[in-house]
Scaffold this active site. Structure first.
Site, short mmCIF file in Angstrom:
data_model
loop_
_atom_site.label_atom_id
_atom_site.label_comp_id
_atom_site.label_asym_id
_atom_site.label_seq_id
_atom_site.Cartn_x
_atom_site.Cartn_y
_atom_site.Cartn_z
CG ASP A 187 10.85 0.94 -2.19
OD1 ASP A 187 12.09 0.78 -2.24
OD2 ASP A 187 10.31 2.05 -2.18
CG HIS A 192 12.46 2.88 3.00
ND1 HIS A 192 12.06 4.18 3.24
CD2 HIS A 192 12.49 2.75 1.66
CE1 HIS A 192 11.83 4.79 2.08
NE2 HIS A 192 12.09 3.95 1.11
CB ILE A 207 12.51 7.97 6.42
CG1 ILE A 207 12.89 7.73 4.95
CG2 ILE A 207 13.46 8.97 7.06
CD1 ILE A 207 12.76 8.98 4.07
N GLY A 210 7.38 6.23 1.46
CA GLY A 210 6.24 7.10 1.17
C GLY A 210 5.01 6.28 0.80
C1 HDC Z 1 8.78 3.34 -9.90
C2 HDC Z 1 8.53 4.09 -8.55
C3 HDC Z 1 9.76 4.21 -7.74
C4 HDC Z 1 9.56 4.92 -6.47
C5 HDC Z 1 10.69 4.65 -5.52
C6 HDC Z 1 11.00 5.76 -4.63
C7 HDC Z 1 11.97 5.26 -3.64
C8 HDC Z 1 11.37 5.22 -2.23
O1 HDC Z 1 11.91 4.12 -1.56
C9 HDC Z 1 11.78 6.54 -1.57
C10 HDC Z 1 10.86 6.95 -0.51
O2 HDC Z 1 9.87 6.35 -0.21
S1 HDC Z 1 11.29 8.42 0.31
C11 HDC Z 1 10.02 8.61 1.52
C12 HDC Z 1 8.83 9.36 1.04
N1 HDC Z 1 9.13 10.74 0.65
C13 HDC Z 1 9.41 11.67 1.56
O3 HDC Z 1 9.49 11.41 2.74
C14 HDC Z 1 9.62 13.08 1.06
C15 HDC Z 1 8.95 14.09 1.99
N2 HDC Z 1 9.05 15.43 1.45
C16 HDC Z 1 10.10 16.24 1.69
O4 HDC Z 1 11.00 15.87 2.42
C17 HDC Z 1 10.10 17.59 1.05
O5 HDC Z 1 8.76 17.95 0.76
C18 HDC Z 1 10.93 17.65 -0.27
C19 HDC Z 1 12.40 17.41 0.09
C20 HDC Z 1 10.44 16.61 -1.27
C21 HDC Z 1 10.75 19.01 -0.91
O6 HDC Z 1 11.01 19.99 0.03
P1 HDC Z 1 11.82 21.32 -0.35
O7 HDC Z 1 13.19 20.94 -0.84
O8 HDC Z 1 11.74 22.23 0.82
O9 HDC Z 1 11.03 21.86 -1.62
P2 HDC Z 1 10.33 23.27 -1.79
O10 HDC Z 1 11.34 24.35 -1.60
O11 HDC Z 1 9.07 23.31 -0.97
O12 HDC Z 1 9.89 23.22 -3.31
C22 HDC Z 1 10.86 23.31 -4.35
C23 HDC Z 1 10.20 22.94 -5.67
O13 HDC Z 1 9.93 21.53 -5.67
C24 HDC Z 1 8.52 21.29 -5.78
N3 HDC Z 1 8.19 20.23 -4.83
C25 HDC Z 1 8.19 20.34 -3.48
N4 HDC Z 1 7.85 19.18 -2.93
C26 HDC Z 1 7.63 18.32 -3.94
C27 HDC Z 1 7.25 16.97 -3.97
N5 HDC Z 1 7.00 16.26 -2.84
N6 HDC Z 1 7.10 16.37 -5.17
C28 HDC Z 1 7.32 17.07 -6.32
N7 HDC Z 1 7.70 18.38 -6.34
C29 HDC Z 1 7.84 18.97 -5.15
C30 HDC Z 1 7.84 22.57 -5.38
O14 HDC Z 1 6.57 22.71 -6.01
C31 HDC Z 1 8.85 23.60 -5.84
O15 HDC Z 1 8.71 23.84 -7.24
P3 HDC Z 1 7.97 25.15 -7.77
O16 HDC Z 1 8.74 26.30 -7.18
O17 HDC Z 1 8.05 25.04 -9.24
O18 HDC Z 1 6.56 25.09 -7.24
#
Ligand code: HDC
Length: 284
Positions: A187, A192, A207, A210
């Protein structure tokens, strides 16, 4: 529209031949911080080729080469990498992953959800070799700013933690350079590693992947509650609830159940800010 849900879901699955050997496993485990202390027999299971066992979370990088981020480009999907966060991950292993192998991996967009302020893509890949299915992996990709087309909102179920103190709590320090090592497993997202790109994505500094937290946590559960036996893991799911920065410490709380372990992960130095939620390891 940068995401055309109907087109993405209707697209033909893509198949690719993948292969891996012991070096890929060792590099992956080292990227999770394995091998400390270096002569500990429990750690040698992750680092020494003659004793190697494979953490099932290796399925998330197996045969990736440079393809993990490339996996985000598909028919109907044209998104800005700086808007992408990994939202959640599930891996189900149908049998233990061999130390070296060759398989066919078939991938498709299984679902696209409209969360209003974001889109959530569910990317499913299934790997099989001559002996049959090896693993199924679902990656939930949270794409900020891409929702609002009036599509299906999808599930929002949450897993409640048991109403009692955790059975075990462990801490795992993340080294400053850990993301730089972890990315060598495939990745290469600059989020990162590159401070300028991290700023573009809205972060003060790079960061952690994940999937690095995901693998570190599985290793902690296997080592603490499953007797170090990776072959007992059947499936493992999580939601990425908050970012982690290299140099921080993960606090990993575990509740043992009947055939499963529930887990919560927080950032120890940031008042236990949530990192992993809805996390369950199912095991034999
Ligand atoms: C082939 C594979 C390829 C993979 C490659 C990927 C590339 C990688 O290099 C990228 C990474 O590793 S990034 C690092 C890891 N991820 C993170 O750090 C994200 C951490 N999470 C956040 O920041 C917030 O939770 C955040 C921002 C995710 C959400 O927070 P908010 O905006 O505050 O959301 P919220 O208001 O709580 O919810 C809104 C609706 O979204 C749904 N939801 C929330 N968190 C979710 C999540 N983590 N995944 C999926 N859905 C999510 C909620 O359920 C909500 O929907 P609903 O109202 O329908 O319930």
């Amino acid at each position: 529209m940068p995401i055309d849900a109907a087109k993405a879901i209707a697209a033909e699955p893509r198949s690719a031949e993948i292969s891996w050997d012991h070096k890929d496993i060792q590099l992956y485990h080292l990227g999770l911080g394995a091998g400390v202390p270096a002569t500990d027999p429990d750690e040698l299971r992750y680092t020494l080729e003659s004793r190697l066992h494979v953490l099932p979370s290796f399925a998330t990088v197996a045969g990736a080469g440079t393809a993990v981020v490339g996996g985000l480009s598909a028919p109907g999907i044209d998104i800005d990498l700086a808007a992408v966060l990994h939202g959640g991950q599930t891996v189900t292993v149908h049998r233990p992953i061999p130390v070296g192998g060759r398989a066919v991996s078939t991938s498709r967009v299984a679902a696209v959800y409209d969360k209003g302020k974001a889109a959530v893509l569910v990317l499913r890949s299934e790997a099989a070799d001559d002996d049959g299915p090896l693993w199924t992996s679902d990656s939930q990709i949270f794409v900020r700013g891409e929702g609002g087309w009036g599509g299906d909102r999808g599930p929002s179920a949450r897993t409640e933690l048991p109403d009692r103190a955790p059975d075990r709590t462990v801490e795992r320090a993340i080294r400053e350079e850990q993301a730089l090592l972890y990315r060598l497993s495939g990745d290469w997202n600059p989020l990162h590693a590159d401070p300028e790109f991290a700023k573009l994505a809205g972060f003060d500094r790079p960061i952690l992947h994940g999937l690095c937290t995901y693998g570190m946590t599985l290793k902690a559960v296997v080592d603490t509650l499953l007797g170090g036996d990776v072959a007992r893991v059947r499936s493992y799911r999580t939601r990425f609830a908050g970012v982690v920065f290299p140099g921080e410490t993960l606090r990993i709380r575990m509740w043992a159940g009947d055939g499963h372990v529930q887990v919560s992960v927080t950032a120890a130095e940031r008042d236990d800010a949530p990192v992993l939620a809805d996390t369950v390891v199912e095991h034999a």
